[in-house]
Structures are given as structure tokens and as C-alpha cells.
Design a protein around this motif. Structure first.
Motif, PDB file in Angstrom:
ATOM      1  N   ALA A 148       9.770  -2.055  17.537  1.00  0.00           N
ATOM      2  CA  ALA A 148       9.225  -1.023  18.419  1.00  0.00           C
ATOM      3  C   ALA A 148       7.719  -1.175  18.591  1.00  0.00           C
ATOM      4  CB  ALA A 148       9.557   0.362  17.859  1.00  0.00           C
ATOM      5  N   GLY A 149       7.050  -1.718  17.577  1.00  0.00           N
ATOM      6  CA  GLY A 149       5.606  -1.947  17.663  1.00  0.00           C
ATOM      7  C   GLY A 149       4.802  -0.704  17.352  1.00  0.00           C
ATOM      8  N   LEU A 150       4.498  -0.498  16.074  1.00  0.00           N
ATOM      9  CA  LEU A 150       3.742   0.692  15.679  1.00  0.00           C
ATOM     10  C   LEU A 150       2.309   0.628  16.179  1.00  0.00           C
ATOM     11  CD1 LEU A 150       4.842   1.118  11.936  1.00  0.00           C
ATOM     12  CD2 LEU A 150       5.915   2.031  13.989  1.00  0.00           C
ATOM     13  N   ALA A 151       1.807   1.768  16.603  1.00  0.00           N
ATOM     14  CA  ALA A 151       0.394   1.856  16.980  1.00  0.00           C
ATOM     15  C   ALA A 151      -0.481   1.531  15.771  1.00  0.00           C
ATOM     16  CB  ALA A 151       0.078   3.253  17.495  1.00  0.00           C
ATOM     17  N   THR A 152      -1.627   0.948  16.009  1.00  0.00           N
ATOM     18  CA  THR A 152      -2.506   0.552  14.904  1.00  0.00           C
ATOM     19  C   THR A 152      -3.000   1.759  14.110  1.00  0.00           C
ATOM     20  OG1 THR A 152      -4.396   0.557  16.415  1.00  0.00           O
ATOM     21  CG2 THR A 152      -3.255  -1.542  16.068  1.00  0.00           C
TER      22      THR A 152
END
Length: 285
Positions: free
Chosen positions: A137-141
Motif C-alpha cells: 500500500a505504501g505507508l506515508a513517510t
């Protein structure tokens, strides 16, 4: 018309000589602990595993389950149970214990589910690891917490809510955290979270969200009831408290109560067990 205040009351401590209440007996009828003699099993049979149900057991059709992963992610995900079953499959033996285990032995006693020391179990959970899905999903930094929402809905201490718990991102990304759909080699039973639940090895039972339907990534700390109000250790009523997280070591050695059948000599001997927590999952010994 029934109001929230009529079905949910503020938390309180029992009086010095106050007996177990009808409310507590009702909770004890819905939830059960493990018979202490069942601690002999390395894997607790599903029907003997301790059980705590916060609200009503929801009616979730496995065929229509759709798990969503959203919030502070680059690519939101939606997966049905069939898609989750196609992902890498892992089976782990995990000890679960209710954070309130031993509550009825406290003085003064919090008026709630009256556990003695039997709120524990050690089952084999099968599912797919959570971390790869979060990475996909790609976590926010700047992600901080991951919130898990169950399909169970109710009123607790005056707050109407879905059952929700959050984990810090670092804990949610641990490789042993599972999205589980089987218990002891069989599909989850309704009372144990069917068709999908979270398993967080090493954490108390409140973190293992049942009937899981949504995972939301936040860029701030989750302030929902089950994190910010419930499951905190306090010395005073106004104390914000310290959050309950990982299982503390515990040991049990004692005789069972009366009204116990003993068809064979020696069967009523002592029951001994201990469970400990290391860097990974809790283990029964």
C-alpha cells in the motif's frame, strides 16, 4: 426510547463487601476462561480457548468480506477473503491472554468481566503476514499509527463505537503480525473473529482485533476509546495512565476448586503452567 446512559454506565470499583453483580454474571456467561486442567495441552482446543466478546458477535458473510487498507498510503487496497488466501500462508502458535486476567482478585475490584486467572489460551493461527500488504500500500513517510477496525459495534462507558485498536507503525510492520483466517487448522469460529482477525504475537488480547474489516494508516496518534481511555494502567481516576501493550510473565500453580470429578486416582493434583514473553511471540511453558 432507550438512551445510551441506560445501557452503559461509568466504570467503578466494587465496595469493600460488594458481591459479584448481576451485570458481572451476565458478562461471565458470555465470556469464558480455559479450564485450568486444559493447560496440559500444548495447543488449546478452540472450544477451551478463553473468550472475550466486547460487543455482539457480528454476522459477517465470508463471501462478502472486503478488507480495506486506506488512510496515509500511496495505493489503497481492497481484498476479499479469496485474495487473502492466495497470499503467502503462515501458521504460528501464539499465546493470548486477556489484559484483565486476574481482575476479580484485585482489592478493590473493578466491576467488569470477573476473570480469576483463566483468561489465556495457546492456539495455532494461520493467515498471511500484514507487513507485506502495508508495504504494498505504501505507508506515508510520516505515518504514526495503524488502526484496525472490527465489524463489532456497541456502547461502552457511554461511547457508541466500532471496536478499534491501533498499533504503532513499527509494531504493525513486525513480520509475525498476521491477518488470520484459521485457528488450529480450521476456519475461524464466529466467536473467535470469523472470517478474519488480527493476531499480534506478544500483545494482550485487546490488540488482536476480531471480525477485521478495515486497516487505516494515520499520521497522528490514534485517540479512539480502546487506546486512549480503555486498557490503561492508572493509580488514580484522573490519571491518564500508561497503555497496556505486551504480555507480562505470569505463572500459575494451584488446585482446582471443589465440585471436580476425579474418576482416576491422582487426577486432582496440582496444575502448573507459566507463559513468558521475549522479543517475539509469547510462549507457554
Amino acid at each position: 426510547m432507550t438512551t445510551v446512559d441506560e445501557v452503559s454506565h461509568p466504570s467503578r470499583l466494587a465496595g469493600p463487601d460488594e458481591a459479584i453483580s448481576t451485570e458481572e454474571l451476565q458478562l461471565a456467561a458470555r465470556n469464558h476462561g480455559i479450564p485450568l486442567e486444559a493447560l496440559r495441552y500444548d495447543v488449546t482446543p478452540a472450544g477451551l480457548h478463553y473468550l472475550l466478546i466486547h460487543y455482539d458477535i457480528p454476522d459477517v458473510d465470508p463471501a462478502t468480506l472486503l478488507l480495506t487498507v486506506d488512510g496515509a498510503v500511496r495505493r489503497p487496497l481492497r481484498l476479499d477473503l479469496a485474495a487473502l488466501r492466495e497470499l503467502p500462508r503462515v501458521t504460528d502458535r501464539v499465546t493470548l491472554e486477556c489484559a484483565g486476567n486476574g481482575r476479580a482478585l484485585l482489592h478493590p475490584r473493578p466491576v467488569s468481566q470477573p476473570w480469576l486467572v483463566e483468561a489465556v489460551g495457546n492456539a495455532e493461527w494461520t493467515g498471511t503476514p500484514l507487513a507485506p500488504l502495508l508495504r504494498e500500500a505504501g505507508l506515508a513517510t510520516d505515518a504514526v499509527d495503524v488502526v484496525f477496525t472490527g465489524a463489532d459495534h456497541g456502547v461502552e462507558r457511554g461511547v457508541e463505537q466500532d471496536y478499534q485498536r491501533a498499533l504503532p507503525v513499527a509494531d504493525a510492520l513486525r513480520e509475525e503480525v498476521l491477518l488470520a483466517y484459521e485457528m488450529n487448522g480450521a476456519p475461524l469460529l464466529p466467536q473467535h473473529g470469523a472470517p478474519l482477525r488480527l493476531i499480534v504475537p506478544g500483545w494482550y488480547g485487546m490488540a488482536h482485533v476480531k471480525w477485521l474489516r478495515n486497516i487505516t494508516v494515520l499520521t497522528e496518534s490514534f485517540d479512539g476509546y480502546q487506546n486512549a481511555v480503555a486498557y490503561r494502567l492508572r493509580q488514580e481516576a484522573e490519571d491518564p495512565g500508561v497503555p497496556v501493550t505486551r504480555i507480562e510473565p505470569r505463572a500459575r500453580a494451584g488446585r482446582r476448586a471443589s465440585r471436580t470429578s476425579c474418576p482416576e486416582p491422582g487426577c486432582c493434583g496440582r496444575v502448573r503452567a507459566r507463559w513468558t514473553v521475549g522479543p517475539g511471540p509469547a510462549t507457554r511453558r
